[in-house]
Write a protein that holds these residues in place. Structure first.
Motif, PDB file in Angstrom:
ATOM      1  N   ALA A  32       0.741  -1.622  -0.117  1.00 12.77           N
ATOM      2  CA  ALA A  32       0.202   0.075   0.282  1.00 12.77           C
ATOM      3  C   ALA A  32       0.901   1.676  -0.128  1.00 12.77           C
ATOM      4  O   ALA A  32       0.376   2.254  -0.061  1.00 12.77           O
ATOM      5  CB  ALA A  32      -0.862  -0.128   1.038  1.00 12.77           C
ATOM      6  N   PHE A  33       1.792   1.073   0.699  1.00 12.58           N
ATOM      7  CA  PHE A  33       2.856   2.273   0.701  1.00 12.58           C
ATOM      8  C   PHE A  33       3.694   2.386  -0.653  1.00 12.58           C
ATOM      9  O   PHE A  33       4.668   3.736  -1.060  1.00 12.58           O
ATOM     10  CB  PHE A  33       4.284   2.509   1.909  1.00 12.58           C
ATOM     11  N   THR A  34       3.543   1.756  -1.269  1.00 13.77           N
ATOM     12  CA  THR A  34       4.239   1.538  -2.657  1.00 13.77           C
ATOM     13  C   THR A  34       3.963   2.509  -3.339  1.00 13.77           C
ATOM     14  O   THR A  34       4.902   3.642  -4.448  1.00 13.77           O
ATOM     15  CB  THR A  34       4.707   0.370  -4.115  1.00 13.77           C
ATOM     16  N   PRO A  35       2.854   3.155  -4.155  1.00 10.16           N
ATOM     17  CA  PRO A  35       2.918   4.215  -5.215  1.00 10.16           C
ATOM     18  C   PRO A  35       3.842   5.329  -4.839  1.00 10.16           C
ATOM     19  O   PRO A  35       3.798   6.330  -5.642  1.00 10.16           O
ATOM     20  CB  PRO A  35       1.696   4.054  -5.319  1.00 10.16           C
ATOM     21  N   GLY A  36       3.228   6.243  -3.473  1.00  7.57           N
ATOM     22  CA  GLY A  36       4.520   6.651  -3.480  1.00  7.57           C
ATOM     23  C   GLY A  36       5.565   7.393  -3.085  1.00  7.57           C
ATOM     24  O   GLY A  36       6.198   8.421  -2.867  1.00  7.57           O
ATOM     25  N   LEU A  37       6.040   6.049  -2.844  1.00  7.55           N
ATOM     26  CA  LEU A  37       8.281   5.795  -2.713  1.00  7.55           C
ATOM     27  C   LEU A  37       8.375   6.741  -3.849  1.00  7.55           C
ATOM     28  O   LEU A  37       7.826   5.375  -5.330  1.00  7.55           O
ATOM     29  CB  LEU A  37       7.875   4.512  -2.469  1.00  7.55           C
ATOM     30  N   ALA A  38       9.798   6.811  -3.623  1.00  7.29           N
ATOM     31  CA  ALA A  38      10.960   7.044  -4.904  1.00  7.29           C
ATOM     32  C   ALA A  38      12.106   6.204  -4.296  1.00  7.29           C
ATOM     33  O   ALA A  38      13.425   6.795  -3.770  1.00  7.29           O
ATOM     34  CB  ALA A  38      11.328   8.501  -4.583  1.00  7.29           C
ATOM     35  N   ALA A  39      11.748   5.291  -4.618  1.00  8.42           N
ATOM     36  CA  ALA A  39      13.322   4.101  -4.241  1.00  8.42           C
ATOM     37  C   ALA A  39      13.455   2.730  -5.206  1.00  8.42           C
ATOM     38  O   ALA A  39      11.795   2.873  -6.348  1.00  8.42           O
ATOM     39  CB  ALA A  39      13.569   3.914  -3.157  1.00  8.42           C
ATOM     40  N   ASP A  40      14.473   2.294  -5.959  1.00  9.93           N
ATOM     41  CA  ASP A  40      14.458   1.389  -6.312  1.00  9.93           C
ATOM     42  C   ASP A  40      14.203  -0.268  -5.357  1.00  9.93           C
ATOM     43  O   ASP A  40      14.280  -0.338  -4.442  1.00  9.93           O
ATOM     44  CB  ASP A  40      16.014   0.911  -6.478  1.00  9.93           C
TER      45      ASP A  40
END
Length: 274
Positions: free
Chosen positions: A2-10
């Protein structure tokens, strides 16, 4: 995820659902849609990772920390809903591998907030952890001064009320519905708290229990460990575990409306007005 769409990372991820033939395809499709590299094992996901977000069920949080193979200096964000003692044990395991353990308490439902969900962080590496989380895209991170266990103690003790009110809601309204006095009980509750509509609050509480009752029961077991360690007693919280688990194990998707939820939670004849 659920957090993934907002994360800036590989991002790399491992989920035990990919070990199950009936769930693996859907999980891999989710990975692809979110741009996440799905891994076949936890070891593959952790290999050379600069940081790890540990998001597992409460009963697996310590085991995962103990079995993880991480590189020295890796930030281990334990975002699981477990007791301070469990987090301290997990921190010991990560410290022994020269990792940097951060106690993280997620203080709201992840959806719809996602990366705006309030996070509390504590422990020796809280400042470095907070900075890293902010760089990832988490926008509501607050440092709690003190050792590992401080952040989690806030969440655990808060859950006595949050999950307990859900369980009390169920106990009250199931009985009211069975007695045929649901509307009167709700009206009486509204009269005592005119700013809060209990029908809507109850509907939301049942929705949470039907969808997440099993996980919330596991979290409340960690709450009980917290209260027992403090020596303050956990009579009500023990009841909350039973009620949350009983509703969660029904294994149904929450239907729309309070009446429909009550019909699922406690089917059978109701009292008739005479």
């Amino acid at each position: 995820m659920a957090f993934t769409p907002g994360l800036a990372a590989d991002l790399r991820a491992y989920d035990v659902k990919t070990d199950r033939p009936d769930l693996a395809a859907a999980k891999r499709t989710e990975y692809a849609a979110l741009g996440v590299a799905g891994c076949a094992t936890a070891r593959q996901a952790l290999d050379t990772a600069e940081a790890v977000l540990s998001l597992v069920t409460a009963d697996q949080a310590l085991r995962v920390a103990q079995s993880a193979r991480i590189t020295p200096g890796c930030l281990w964000f334990d975002m699981n809903s477990v007791s301070p003692d469990t987090k301290r044990a997990a921190a010991t395991a990560i410290d022994s591998k020269k990792g940097r353990y951060v106690d993280v308490a997620v203080m709201s439902a992840v959806l719809p907030a996602r990366t705006k969900a309030p996070l509390l962080v504590s422990g020796m590496h809280a400042e470095a952890g907070a900075a890293f989380l902010a760089g990832l895209g988490f926008s509501n991170v607050r440092i709690i001064a003190g050792a590992v266990g401080r952040a989690s103690s806030i969440k655990m003790i808060r859950s006595v009320i949050v999950k307990g009110i859900e369980a009390l809601t169920a106990e009250c309204l199931i009985a009211a519905d069975r007695a045929g006095v649901l509307d009167e009980v709700l009206s009486s509750l509204d009269a005592g708290q005119p700013s809060a509509r209990w029908a809507e609050r109850a509907d939301y509480n049942f929705d949470r229990m039907l969808a997440h009752g099993v996980r919330r029961a596991a979290e409340m077991e960690e709450v009980i460990k917290t209260l027992d360690a403090l020596g303050t007693g956990a009579v009500m919280s023990n009841g909350t575990v039973k009620r949350q688990r009983a509703i969660g194990t029904l294994g149904v998707s929450p239907p729309e409306g309070l009446a429909a939820k009550l019909a699922i939670v406690m089917p059978g004849p109701k009292a008739q007005a005479v």
